[in-house]
Structure formats: C-alpha cells, structure tokens
Design an enzyme around this catalytic site. Structure first.
Site, short mmCIF file in Angstrom:
data_model
loop_
_atom_site.label_atom_id
_atom_site.label_comp_id
_atom_site.label_asym_id
_atom_site.label_seq_id
_atom_site.Cartn_x
_atom_site.Cartn_y
_atom_site.Cartn_z
N HIS A 96 -7.34 -89.65 -70.19
CA HIS A 96 -8.86 -89.64 -70.44
C HIS A 96 -9.45 -88.23 -69.19
O HIS A 96 -10.53 -88.46 -68.61
CB HIS A 96 -9.75 -90.54 -69.64
CG HIS A 96 -10.65 -91.29 -69.97
ND1 HIS A 96 -11.04 -92.40 -70.66
CD2 HIS A 96 -12.12 -91.19 -69.78
CE1 HIS A 96 -11.91 -92.84 -71.03
NE2 HIS A 96 -12.70 -92.22 -70.64
N TYR A 109 -14.89 -100.06 -77.02
CA TYR A 109 -14.40 -100.02 -75.51
C TYR A 109 -13.97 -101.39 -76.05
O TYR A 109 -15.11 -102.50 -76.66
CB TYR A 109 -15.81 -99.87 -75.11
CG TYR A 109 -15.33 -98.89 -73.91
CD1 TYR A 109 -15.54 -99.18 -72.56
CD2 TYR A 109 -16.41 -97.71 -74.44
CE1 TYR A 109 -15.64 -97.25 -71.74
CE2 TYR A 109 -15.86 -96.63 -74.03
CZ TYR A 109 -16.21 -96.45 -73.06
OH TYR A 109 -15.70 -94.72 -71.96
#
Length: 383
Positions: free
Chosen positions: A281, A135
């Site tokens: 996702h 991330y």
C-alpha cells in the site's frame, strides 16, 4: 498516442516539487505521506534502487518492444496506474484525467472504490478498459450490488484490496484533519488561499465526493455521520470464504492486491485467483514491514507460472520499473508518480508522466540490450 513531454519537468522529482508548491499542504501530505514514521515508504524505493542491471554492449543492436500481454489484452507498456482514493482532493477531476491518459496510451487504470469519479463514468472514459478495485463491504448485498454495477459497466478485471484490515496511522493526515470526519482548520484555509489555481479548479469541479458510493450514502448526512457510515459499511479484513464468494460471483479476471507473503500467495492460487499485486500500500499501512521488492523475490520464485505476479509500492521512475521487472514482476503499477504529474500539470499531467516513464524505460532497455520487458530478469546482477 504521440508522446507529450513538458521539458520543464523531465523527471518525477521535478513533478513532485511542482506539485508541492501548487496544491495545499494538507492535500500534498495526503498524497506524499506514509504511516507512522514512514520507514517502509522510504525502504520501498531505496531497496528497488539497490538492485543492479548488467549491460551488454557488444550484442546485436535491437529495437526494444515494451508491449506486454496481460489477461488477454496487449498493453503498450509494462506499467499501469495504481488505485488511489480521494484523487480529486489532490487535483480536481484527477481521476478522469488519469483514466483518459491511460486509455489514450493503452495502459491499465485501476479505479479505487473511494475515488472521486464513479465506476460508470470511468468505464465510459476508458470504453470499458479500466480495472476496478473493491474495498470489501461489510454486507453481502452491498458487495453484490457494486459487483453487478462493475459487471454491467464492462470492467474486465476486479482487484480485491487485502491490506486494509485497519486504517494506517498517518500522523500528517490526523494533524491536517483529513481523518474521517474531516475538519477545516484556519491552517488549512490559509493553505488553500496560498494555492489560488487549485482553489479555482476545485470550485469549478465541486467538492470531492466518493462518487461510486454516492447511491448508498443517505442524503444530507453530516460529515460526522459520514465517517460513521464509512466505518460501518466497509470491513477490510478478507478471508478465504469472502474471497471464494467473490470468485464464484465475478466472471472476469480476479486480482488480489496487497500480497506480501508466500502463504497468502499460495491461498490465492488455490482459490483460483488470476493474479496478485505484491504491494504494501505504498508504505501507508505497516511501517515496519518488508519493502515490496523484498517480498517479491520469494513469491516469484515459488509461484511464477501458477499465477500472474505483479507489483506496486515504491516504483517511481522508468529505471525503477526496469529493476522491478528484473526482480521478477510481470507487470508494475505506480500511484504517486501519476498524482505528482496531475497536481503539477493538470490536464496534461497524465500524458506527460506516461511519456517520460516510457522514454526512461526505453533508454534502459537500449542501454542493457533488452528486447522485451519479460527479458529483464536476464540482466539482473544476482549476489
């Protein structure tokens, strides 16, 4: 590694049903849910299953080999384990369980930045064979420190997550208090009381934490301030300059996860990225976008051979893997299926899930007379 199959749960649907009974509702909703009205989550799987394969019954009998060469390593099957955050919420030590199973069965395991085991621990479990998903931190110093740790731990592949410029609107998580900061309502407490096995294992394992990020989180921080810290620390919006800075620093293989457009795929090629994972996702970010399998086709047609094209989102079973490979994916990743397995069966859940997926995939290969995973496109019935 010898296969392990619990005959009580011969399909992912049985694992999902068992998981739903075995873990608290708020944990199951986090695992199972998509965003908004879950349109894209449903389309992901449904549109994979609209594809059809043509069998050839009079060809010479073969013994299929499902091994795949990927980034200089030979894996035992054309699928791996997708990165999932907060795995320990759904089943204690789930990250460690799945990392060990992936290592034992020689398939890739991708560790999320917000998983509940540290990158050093997972590297130790997998003897340096796991991949790490980043991330993107807002500050370059934090980014570089995490990358240095991943390099020191021996991670061969870095996966950049590109599809979280904002957090998905997930109404089930909001209702259950799983937005940051979380809350523990009476409803959630009653759910925990109804799952004593989960509660005992969680008590023994300890409260789930973002172990990789623990060195950067100030001690004694309240849940409210932890939420503010996470929002302040990470900025999910990638651009070419941010990717270039990471490409220049990271000496291993670099993969971008979350690609759904030809334009983004072309930028990846120009930036010298080694591979992309076509993914939405798991339907958790953009409800009214394309399914991953629909995005895959044009990207494969234009960029296959220029960059390694992989896929996740919606793949749940062995036949789903076969159809995704037939549509042009060079490798596939699954997330929820593995978590259903661990939530249902605990420490043997990873072994069981890998074993049934391999068994299902081999049956499809035998049925259509496909010798190798890369041959699957020859069996796709095209309109």
């Amino acid at each position: 590694m010898e296969e392990y199959i619990n005959s009580e749960y011969p399909d992912i649907s049985y694992l999902r049903a068992k998981a739903k009974k075995r873990i608290p509702g708020f944990a199951f909703d986090y695992l199972d849910g998509g965003c908004n009205t879950e349109v894209n989550k449903r389309k992901n799987t449904e549109e994979i299953r609209e594809l059809e394969l043509r069998p050839y019954y009079l060809r010479e009998l073969i013994n299929p080999n499902m091994e795949v060469d990927l980034f200089g390593k030979k894996f035992s099957a054309p699928f791996g384990i997708s990165p999932i955050g907060l795995q320990g919420l759904m089943w204690p030590r789930a990250t460690e369980i799945l990392a060990k199973s992936a290592f034992d069965y020689n398939i890739p395991f991708i560790l999320s930045t917000v998983a509940t085991a540290s990158l050093e621990k997972v590297s130790e479990i997998t003897e340096g064979n796991a991949w790490f998903q980043l991330y993107h931190p807002a500050e370059a110093d934090l980014r570089d420190d995490i990358l240095d740790r991943a390099e020191a731990a021996g991670y061969p592949v870095l996966v950049l997550l590109s599809d979280v410029p904002s957090f998905g609107y997930r109404s089930k998580e909001i209702k259950n208090g799983l937005a940051i900061p979380p809350k523990m309502s009476l409803r959630n407490i009653l759910q925990i009381m109804g799952c004593p096995n989960w509660a005992i294992h969680t008590l023994l394992a300890g409260t789930p934490e973002f172990k990789t990020l623990k060195p950067y989180i100030p001690k004694g921080m309240s849940l409210k301030h932890l939420g503010q810290f996470m929002n302040r620390t990470f900025d999910g919006r990638l651009d070419e300059e941010r990717i270039k800075a990471i490409r220049d620093k990271w000496k291993g293989k670099l993969v971008l996860k979350g690609v759904t457009s030809e334009e983004d795929a072309e930028k990846c090629v120009k930036l010298g990225i080694d591979g992309i994972i076509v993914s939405n996702h798991g339907g958790r970010q953009l409800d009214h976008g394309e399914s991953a399998i629909k995005s895959l086709g044009p990207i494969v047609e234009k960029f296959r051979g220029q960059i390694k094209v992989m896929m996740d989102s919606g793949i749940q079973t062995g036949p789903d893997i076969a159809s995704s490979l037939a549509a042009g994916a060079e490798f596939t990743f699954l997330g929820r299926s593995f978590m259903y397995g661990v939530a249902a069966l605990g420490s043997r859940g990873g072994d069981h899930t890998i074993s049934i997926l391999k068994k299902q995939l081999k049956q499809v290969m035998d049925q259509v007379c496909c010798a190798r995973p890369e041959d699957f496109p020859d069996f796709l019935i095209r309109e």
